[in-house]
Scaffold this motif. Structure first.
Motif, PDB file in Angstrom:
ATOM      1  N   TRP A   3      31.229 -15.643  33.938  1.00 16.02           N
ATOM      2  CA  TRP A   3      31.064 -14.416  34.705  1.00 16.02           C
ATOM      3  C   TRP A   3      29.915 -14.550  35.698  1.00 16.02           C
ATOM      4  O   TRP A   3      28.844 -15.064  35.362  1.00 16.02           O
ATOM      5  CB  TRP A   3      30.801 -13.234  33.778  1.00 16.02           C
ATOM      6  CG  TRP A   3      32.005 -12.879  32.962  1.00 16.02           C
ATOM      7  CD1 TRP A   3      32.287 -13.263  31.683  1.00 16.02           C
ATOM      8  CD2 TRP A   3      33.109 -12.078  33.391  1.00 16.02           C
ATOM      9  NE1 TRP A   3      33.501 -12.760  31.281  1.00 16.02           N
ATOM     10  CE2 TRP A   3      34.025 -12.019  32.313  1.00 16.02           C
ATOM     11  CE3 TRP A   3      33.420 -11.410  34.582  1.00 16.02           C
ATOM     12  CZ2 TRP A   3      35.223 -11.319  32.386  1.00 16.02           C
ATOM     13  CZ3 TRP A   3      34.610 -10.703  34.658  1.00 16.02           C
ATOM     14  CH2 TRP A   3      35.486 -10.657  33.574  1.00 16.02           C
ATOM     15  N   ARG A  14      27.156  -2.609  35.370  1.00 16.61           N
ATOM     16  CA  ARG A  14      27.062  -3.879  36.082  1.00 16.61           C
ATOM     17  C   ARG A  14      28.456  -4.434  36.353  1.00 16.61           C
ATOM     18  O   ARG A  14      29.284  -4.504  35.449  1.00 16.61           O
ATOM     19  CB  ARG A  14      26.223  -4.880  35.280  1.00 16.61           C
ATOM     20  CG  ARG A  14      24.778  -4.417  35.144  1.00 16.61           C
ATOM     21  CD  ARG A  14      23.904  -5.396  34.392  1.00 16.61           C
ATOM     22  NE  ARG A  14      22.537  -4.914  34.348  1.00 16.61           N
ATOM     23  CZ  ARG A  14      21.618  -5.119  35.299  1.00 16.61           C
ATOM     24  NH1 ARG A  14      21.940  -5.848  36.362  1.00 16.61           N
ATOM     25  NH2 ARG A  14      20.407  -4.627  35.191  1.00 16.61           N
ATOM     26  N   SER A  16      30.795  -7.572  37.574  1.00 22.52           N
ATOM     27  CA  SER A  16      30.789  -9.032  37.658  1.00 22.52           C
ATOM     28  C   SER A  16      32.206  -9.535  37.879  1.00 22.52           C
ATOM     29  O   SER A  16      33.181  -8.787  37.709  1.00 22.52           O
ATOM     30  CB  SER A  16      30.192  -9.647  36.384  1.00 22.52           C
ATOM     31  OG  SER A  16      30.855  -9.154  35.239  1.00 22.52           O
ATOM     32  N   ALA A  28      35.140  -7.034  36.413  1.00 22.33           N
ATOM     33  CA  ALA A  28      34.789  -6.296  35.204  1.00 22.33           C
ATOM     34  C   ALA A  28      33.636  -5.344  35.479  1.00 22.33           C
ATOM     35  O   ALA A  28      32.715  -5.669  36.242  1.00 22.33           O
ATOM     36  CB  ALA A  28      34.405  -7.255  34.068  1.00 22.33           C
ATOM     37  N   ASP A  30      30.774  -3.674  33.360  1.00 17.12           N
ATOM     38  CA  ASP A  30      30.183  -3.976  32.060  1.00 17.12           C
ATOM     39  C   ASP A  30      31.112  -4.959  31.341  1.00 17.12           C
ATOM     40  O   ASP A  30      31.363  -6.031  31.855  1.00 17.12           O
ATOM     41  CB  ASP A  30      29.916  -2.700  31.273  1.00 17.12           C
ATOM     42  CG  ASP A  30      28.717  -1.921  31.857  1.00 17.12           C
ATOM     43  OD1 ASP A  30      27.860  -2.562  32.509  1.00 17.12           O
ATOM     44  OD2 ASP A  30      28.646  -0.696  31.682  1.00 17.12           O
ATOM     45  N   ASP A  31      31.667  -4.593  30.210  1.00 17.36           N
ATOM     46  CA  ASP A  31      32.509  -5.534  29.479  1.00 17.36           C
ATOM     47  C   ASP A  31      33.998  -5.245  29.635  1.00 17.36           C
ATOM     48  O   ASP A  31      34.830  -5.835  28.945  1.00 17.36           O
ATOM     49  CB  ASP A  31      32.156  -5.515  27.984  1.00 17.36           C
ATOM     50  CG  ASP A  31      30.736  -5.985  27.723  1.00 17.36           C
ATOM     51  OD1 ASP A  31      30.283  -6.895  28.445  1.00 17.36           O
ATOM     52  OD2 ASP A  31      30.079  -5.428  26.826  1.00 17.36           O
ATOM     53  N   LYS A  32      34.351  -4.374  30.544  1.00 14.81           N
ATOM     54  CA  LYS A  32      35.745  -3.956  30.703  1.00 14.81           C
ATOM     55  C   LYS A  32      36.344  -4.547  31.975  1.00 14.81           C
ATOM     56  O   LYS A  32      35.858  -4.283  33.070  1.00 14.81           O
ATOM     57  CB  LYS A  32      35.819  -2.427  30.754  1.00 14.81           C
ATOM     58  CG  LYS A  32      37.215  -1.875  30.987  1.00 14.81           C
ATOM     59  CD  LYS A  32      37.159  -0.365  31.139  1.00 14.81           C
ATOM     60  CE  LYS A  32      38.531   0.227  31.445  1.00 14.81           C
ATOM     61  NZ  LYS A  32      38.467   1.694  31.682  1.00 14.81           N
ATOM     62  N   GLN A  33      37.398  -5.355  31.828  1.00 18.10           N
ATOM     63  CA  GLN A  33      38.103  -5.862  32.996  1.00 18.10           C
ATOM     64  C   GLN A  33      38.963  -4.746  33.581  1.00 18.10           C
ATOM     65  O   GLN A  33      39.738  -4.104  32.865  1.00 18.10           O
ATOM     66  CB  GLN A  33      38.986  -7.051  32.614  1.00 18.10           C
ATOM     67  CG  GLN A  33      38.199  -8.308  32.257  1.00 18.10           C
ATOM     68  CD  GLN A  33      39.086  -9.449  31.822  1.00 18.10           C
ATOM     69  OE1 GLN A  33      38.972  -9.942  30.704  1.00 18.10           O
ATOM     70  NE2 GLN A  33      39.982  -9.881  32.701  1.00 18.10           N
TER      71      GLN A  33
END
Length: 399
Positions: A3, A14, A16, A28, A30-33
């Motif tokens: 990432w 955030r 990325s 994505a 945070d942690d979600k695509q």
């Protein structure tokens, strides 16, 4: 997957990206695509004036690679029964990522992959078209939608209507209205001003955050908070800034805490001025006064006179480590961005620094505020610089 950090949203999320083995890129939050994309070999240009002329197919309009959007593998949006909706907030964040990556383009032609079910595709198309984030080509045979850089940076797709508030650059809920603050006549009479002008909207609450944006060139988030005379942190910084030797050369307000508290209170009570404290990642570093030009004493010196929604600025940087260079470019562009977002009827922004203040004049140029003329106030020789909405949003200034 590897990432790569891309940007930070105003709510702290955030964004990325990561390259996928199949050749596309995933975005994505945070942690979600939330979205995958890939540039196709096909190109398209948003042709406007040439449609219906002999130049319709041979014209100088730039053509860009069509970007195919798809849903990440395993997304429940691909369910056969129609799936659940993708939130406008995530869609806006993904479009923000696209404009960070493709910032040199004026448009991004987009198409939707077959991975989109009909329900989700219709919802996304309605969101980007009705909000102004994208438009259709004038030629009905061009199937692509075109994301527009200039409308994105003007705040399209943000606000309560689209449930995109905490991630918006404008942070005050008062800033979002179904329509612009209504035009109603008002009047100002002071020792230096006699002017008829529109009634101005109420100021935000003291201390309220009115604007926040991540600035990639310095990897920091700029925030603007309405000055709070009752906040010790605000007033300690304000007092320190005004007594800085370089600041005093421009402002001439060095003095005691009592003097500065009285000054700040008087500015807060002036209906044509919004005083704001600037910070980088929460560290106070500067001060800005946003003005309505028509009821400001500089109005007399403007060639052709002021317009109803012209805005002005007076700014200082009190912390030495944040002066000049990329910091200067970022905060100057951001405060102009705020003024244009705060009221869509604002077509011009103004500053009138001292003619000797080369650093400020140079900083203004980085925000497309260009020198128009010079004039003599009773107390200083000023250079008048003017920014224009169309010029500002057509240029690549906010990445």
């Amino acid at each position: 997957m590897h990432w790569t950090p891309l940007l930070v949203l105003p709510d702290g999320a955030r964004v990325s990206t990561a390259r996928l083995p199949i050749g596309s890129t995933t975005i994505a939050v945070d942690d979600k695509q939330v979205l995958d994309f890939q540039a196709l070999e096909q190109t398209a240009g948003l042709v406007l004036a040439a449609v219906g002329t002999p130049y319709e197919h041979e014209n100088p309009v730039p053509k860009y690679a069509v970007v195919e959007l798809s849903l990440p593998d395993g997304s429940n949006l691909t369910a056969a029964d129609g799936g659940t909706s993708q939130s406008p907030s995530d869609a806006w964040a993904a479009i923000y990522a696209l404009w960070t990556l493709f910032h040199e383009q004026e448009h991004i032609p987009i198409t939707f992959s077959s991975a989109f079910n009909a329900k989700t595709r219709v919802e996304l198309e309605e969101y980007v078209l009705l909000s102004g984030l994208a438009r259709r080509a004038l030629d009905p045979f061009v199937p692509h939608l075109f994301l527009e850089r200039s409308t994105f940076w003007q705040g399209s797709g943000q606000g309560p209507l689209w449930d995109v508030v905490s991630r918006s650059w404008l942070q005050s809920t008062r800033a979002f209205r179904a329509a612009s603050f209504p035009s109603s006549p008002s009047f100002t009479r002071t020792p230096t001003v006699i002017a008829a002008h529109p009634l101005r909207p109420p100021k935000p609450s003291p201390g309220e955050c009115v604007y926040k944006r991540y600035c990639a060139p310095v990897s920091r988030t700029l925030a603007l908070h309405a000055l709070d005379v009752g906040d010790d942190a605000h007033m300690d910084a304000f007092h320190r800034f005004m007594n800085d030797e370089l600041v005093n050369k421009g402002w001439g307000e060095a003095g005691s805490e009592e003097k500065h508290r009285a000054y700040a209170q008087a500015v807060w009570e002036d209906p044509h001025v919004l005083p704001v404290m600037m910070s980088w990642d929460g560290e106070l570093m500067g001060y800005v006064e946003f003005t309505w030009i028509r009821e400001d004493h500089v109005a007399t010196y403007i060639p052709g006179g002021p317009l109803d929604y012209d805005r002005g600025l007076h700014a200082l940087i009190g912390e030495k480590k944040f002066r000049g260079g990329l910091f200067s470019q970022c905060w100057m562009r951001s405060i102009n961005h705020y003024m244009y977002l705060a009221d869509p009827r604002t077509q011009r922004t103004f500053a009138e620094p001292k003619s000797q203040n080369k650093a400020m004049i140079h900083a203004c140029s980085h925000a497309d505020m260009l020198q128009e003329t010079s004039f003599y106030f009773p107390y200083k020789h000023s250079v008048l610089v003017i920014g224009h909405r169309e010029r500002f949003f057509k240029s690549d200034r906010l990445t």
